[in-house]
Design an enzyme around this catalytic site. Structure first.
Site, PDB file in Angstrom:
ATOM      1  CG  HIS A 233      -1.739  -1.245   1.346  1.00 48.40           C
ATOM      2  ND1 HIS A 233      -1.312  -2.286   2.158  1.00 48.40           N
ATOM      3  CD2 HIS A 233      -2.881  -1.669   0.764  1.00 48.40           C
ATOM      4  CE1 HIS A 233      -2.161  -3.291   2.082  1.00 48.40           C
ATOM      5  NE2 HIS A 233      -3.137  -2.945   1.216  1.00 48.40           N
TER       6      HIS A 233
HETATM    7  S1  FES Z   1       1.828  -0.543   3.302  1.00 46.92           S
HETATM    8 FE1  FES Z   1       0.168  -1.797   3.563  1.00 46.92          FE
HETATM    9  S2  FES Z   1       1.147  -3.588   4.148  1.00 46.92           S
HETATM   10 FE2  FES Z   1       2.853  -2.264   3.916  1.00 46.92          FE
END
Ligand code: FES
Lengths: 268, 389
Positions: A233
Site C-alpha cells: 500500500h
Molecule cells: S503498506 Fe500496507 S502492508 Fe505495507
C-alpha cells in the site's frame, strides 16, 4: 355327642399345650398388650414422701405451656466411636493429656510443615507443566535465537534473515545514513522515536521485516527515504525503520538483540 | 464459685437492689381489692398491686367432670404470656398471666378460651393420648386423695379430678359443649384481676358474653366409706378422713385449718424428717413413715383427716394410731398456738405469690360471692381465735 370319659376336659381351666385330639371349644386367651408407664417417683425416704404428700385442696392445671411434656428417649442411637482417630497417648482415661501435649504438637506442626512444603512443590511442578504447554514449542524455541556474523555484511547493505518465521532486516548503515537519521527532527515523525532509541550501535539497524500496516514484507533500499518501501500500500520507511509516508501507523519493530563480541550479533 | 462472687462488682449489687426496691416483681402486699357484682351476677374483683406481672382469671363454679384441655394457641406464647386452665372439684379457672403489654394482646384469647369454647372433634380426639399418659403417671398420693373423696362423697365432690380411663376417647365434643352451656353461666362466674385497675377489669368483664343464669348445683352430702386400690409397689398411701367444714361456715373452716396445722402437716424446717405436731407425737418415730394432716374445704362440705405414706408391710400400727388420734384426742393450748402461727405464716406466704393469690380470690369470689384478702382478714381473726376443741 359327649362321651362321659371326656367330660373332665371340660372342667379344667387349661388350654391345650399338646393336642389330645379333643376339641374343648375353648379359645386360647389373647391378652391385650397394655401400655406400661413409669410413674415418676421421688423416693421412699420419709423426707421425700412428706414433701410429696398434699395437705389441702388439690387442683389440676393444664394449658399450652403447663401441660406435661412427653419426650421419647431413643436408645437405639449408636454413639460413634472415635478411637481410631485419636492419638494413642490420649486414649487412656487415666493418663494426663497435658503431659504429651508438646510432643503431639511438635509432631503435628512438623507433619503440617513437611506436607505443606511437599504439596507446594508438587503444585508448582504441576502448574508449571500446564503453563509451559501454552508457551512456544521446542522446535520454535530452537529457532528462537539467531547468530549473525557481522563481518559478512558490507556497509550500506541490508540483509534479510528468517527469524522465528519472520523476516529480519540487518542493515549496515553508512556514516552518511547515520548522520541523516540522527538529524531528523522527532516532532516531524508520525511515530516519534529518535534514532538513538532504535539502535544500540548506530552502525547496525536490526528490525523485523513486517510492515506495520497490514504485514507485508517491505523492500530493501527503496522508497523516498532510502530505507524500506512496502509495495502493498506504499509505506515508506527510512534507514532507521521509521514510518515516514504511507498508511502504516508505526515504525518497524525492533527485536531483542545483543552484541556479545564485535563481530557477532545475537537476535532473540 | 467463691471467686465468681468476689468478681461481682459491688455497683451491680447496689443497682439491682435499687431497682428491686423501686418496683418489686411481686408488687406491693397491702393492696386493696375492689370488687363489684355486675347486673348479670358476674363477680368482678381487681387488685392493683403495682406488679409488673398482670394476672386475669375467669373462674366458673362447676362440679368437676373432666380435665379440660383447650385448643392450643401459639399466639399467646408468642407475646410472652401464659394461659392455663386450673380446675379443682368445684371451680375451673382460666388464667392469663404475663406482662401488662402481653396480657393486653393476649386477652382476646382468654375470652375465647373461657367463654366461647369450641370443641373441635379432631382436637378432642387429639388430646386423648396425652390424657391417657397423664392419668397413668399421676402420683399415688394423688390417687389416694381422689379415692378418699370418692369414698366420702360418692358423687359430685366425689368425682375424680381426672376423667375415668374408660371414658377417654368416648366423650364427644357435643357432650363437652353441653357441659359448658349448662355450667359456664354468669351467676356462677367471676372475673378476677391482679395488677390491673378495677375500671379496666370491669369494662372487660362487661364485654364478656357469658350466658346469664344460675344453673343448678347439687349439694354432695358426706356419706363415708372405704375404698382400696391395689397399685403394687412398696409404699402404701393411706388417707383417713371424716367430714370437715365447708367454706360457708367460715368460723368452722378456720377452726379446721388451725387444727390441721396443730395435728401437723409434715416438716416445716429444711431437711427435717418430722414436724412437731400431735400426729407425729402419737405415732412416734419408731418406724419410717411420712404423715400429714389434710384439710379440704369446699362450699358446703369438707374433709379433715390424715394422709400417711409408709412401707405397705408394716402399715397397720401406724394407721391404727392415726385413726385413734382422729377419733379421740385432745389438743393443748400449745398446739393451737403453734397451729395458728403456722397458718398465719402459710397464709401470708401464700398471698405473696400472685399465682396463689389469684387462685384464692377466684375460689372465694365464685363460691362465696364476696371477697376479702384472705390472708389479712383471716390473720386478724386468728388473733381473736380461741381454742375450741
Ligand atoms: S503498506 Fe500496507 S502492508 Fe505495507
Amino acid at each position: 355327642m359327649l362321651k362321659p370319659t371326656n367330660i373332665s376336659t371340660y372342667l379344667k381351666g387349661v388350654s391345650q399345650v399338646v393336642s389330645n385330639q379333643v376339641n374343648t371349644g375353648k379359645q386360647i386367651a389373647i391378652l391385650p398388650t397394655k401400655t406400661v408407664v413409669q410413674i415418676p417417683f421421688a423416693g421412699t425416704s420419709p423426707v421425700a414422701l412428706s414433701k410429696a404428700l398434699p395437705n389441702g385442696n388439690v387442683n389440676i392445671t393444664s394449658g399450652p405451656a403447663a401441660t406435661s411434656q412427653v419426650r421419647w428417649a431413643h436408645t437405639d442411637i449408636t454413639v460413634p466411636d472415635w478411637s481410631n482417630y485419636r492419638r494413642d497417648s490420649v486414649k487412656s482415661p487415666d493418663v494426663k493429656s497435658s503431659g504429651t501435649e508438646d510432643s503431639r504438637k511438635n509432631f503435628s506442626y512438623l507433619m503440617a510443615g513437611a506436607l505443606g512444603v511437599t504439596s507446594a512443590y508438587a503444585t508448582k511442578s504441576v502448574v508449571t507443566q500446564f503453563v509451559s504447554s501454552m508457551s512456544a514449542t521446542a522446535d520454535v524455541l530452537a529457532l528462537a535465537k539467531i547468530e549473525i556474523k557481522l563481518s559478512d555484511i558490507p556497509a550500506g547493505k541490508s540483509v534479510t534473515f528468517k527469524w522465528r518465521g519472520k523476516p529480519l532486516f540487518i542493515r549496515h548503515r553508512t556514516d552518511a545514513e547515520i548522520q541523516a537519521e540522527q538529524s531528523v527532527p522527532v516532532s516531524s515523525l508520525r511515530d516519534p522515536q529518535h534514532d538513538n532509541e532504535r539502535v544500540k550501535d548506530p552502525k547496525w539497524l536490526v528490525v523485523l521485516g513486517v510492515c506495520t500496516h497490514l504485514g507485508c514484507v517491505p523492500i530493501n533500499n527503496a522508497g523516498d527515504f532510502g530505507g524500506y518501501y512496502c509495495p502493498c500500500h506504499g509505506s515508506h520507511y527510512d534507514a532507521s525503520g521509521r514510518i515516514r509516508k504511507g498508511p502504516a501507523p508505526l515504525n518497524l519493530e525492533v527485536p531483542e538483540y545483543s552484541f556479545p563480541s564485535d563481530d557477532l550479533l545475537i537476535v532473540g | 464459685m467463691a471467686s465468681s462472687i468476689v468478681k461481682t462488682p459491688l455497683i451491680r449489687i447496689v443497682s439491682a437492689r435499687g431497682y428491686s426496691q423501686l418496683a418489686p416483681i411481686s408488687g406491693i402486699q397491702n393492696y386493696e381489692i375492689k370488687s363489684s357484682v355486675l347486673s348479670n351476677k358476674l363477680v368482678v374483683a381487681a387488685g392493683d398491686n403495682e406488679s409488673a406481672i398482670t394476672r386475669i382469671s375467669i373462674v366458673f363454679r362447676s362440679i368437676h367432670k373432666n380435665s379440660s384441655q383447650f385448643a392450643i394457641t401459639r399466639n399467646i406464647q408468642q407475646v410472652g404470656a401464659n394461659l392455663t386452665a386450673t380446675s379443682d372439684r368445684e371451680t375451673i379457672a382460666y388464667t392469663l398471666e404475663g406482662t401488662r403489654a402481653a396480657v393486653e394482646k393476649a386477652l382476646p384469647f382468654l375470652t375465647e378460651v373461657a367463654t366461647q369454647q369450641v370443641f373441635k372433634p379432631w382436637e378432642v380426639s387429639d388430646v386423648s393420648n396425652r390424657i391417657l399418659l397423664e392419668i397413668a403417671t399421676r402420683p399415688l398420693q394423688l390417687r389416694a386423695v381422689d379415692l378418699l373423696h370418692n369414698a366420702a362423697f360418692r358423687t359430685g365432690l366425689g368425682n375424680s379430678l381426672f376423667v375415668p380411663k374408660s371414658q377417654i376417647g368416648k366423650i364427644s365434643s357435643e357432650t363437652l359443649q353441653h357441659y359448658v352451656a349448662s355450667n359456664f353461666l354468669s351467676g356462677r362466674a367471676a372475673v378476677i384481676g391482679l395488677g390491673v385497675s378495677s375500671g379496666e377489669l370491669t369494662q372487660y368483664a362487661q364485654s364478656l358474653k357469658i350466658n346469664t343464669g344460675d344453673g343448678c348445683l347439687n349439694p354432695s352430702p358426706y356419706k363415708g366409706g372405704e375404698l382400696r386400690s391395689n397399685k403394687g409397689g412398696d409404699v402404701a398411701f393411706v388417707a383417713v378422713a371424716g367430714e370437715g367444714a365447708g367454706l360457708k361456715d367460715s368460723k368452722e373452716a378456720l377452726a379446721f385449718a388451725v387444727l390441721q396445722r396443730a395435728v401437723g402437716i409434715g416438716p416445716q424446717i429444711k431437711y427435717s424428717t418430722r414436724d412437731n405436731g400431735i400426729l407425729t407425737k402419737t405415732i412416734g418415730s419408731a418406724q419410717e413413715y411420712a404423715a400429714a394432716a389434710i384439710n379440704v374445704s369446699y362450699f358446703d362440705s369438707g374433709l379433715f383427716g390424715v394422709l400417711l405414706a409408709l412401707p405397705s408391710k408394716c402399715s397397720r400400727k401406724v394407721v391404727e394410731s392415726a385413726v385413734k388420734l382422729l377419733t379421740s384426742s385432745t389438743v393443748s393450748d400449745e398446739d393451737v398456738t403453734r397451729g395458728k402461727n403456722q397458718l398465719k405464716a402459710a397464709l401470708l406466704l401464700d398471698a405473696e405469690s400472685g399465682a396463689n393469690a389469684i387462685h384464692n380470690f377466684g375460689t372465694q369470689a365464685v363460691l362465696l360471692q364476696c371477697l376479702q384478702t384472705r390472708a389479712r382478714s383471716l390473720g386478724r381473726r386468728l388473733y381473736n381465735y380461741k381454742r375450741c376443741q
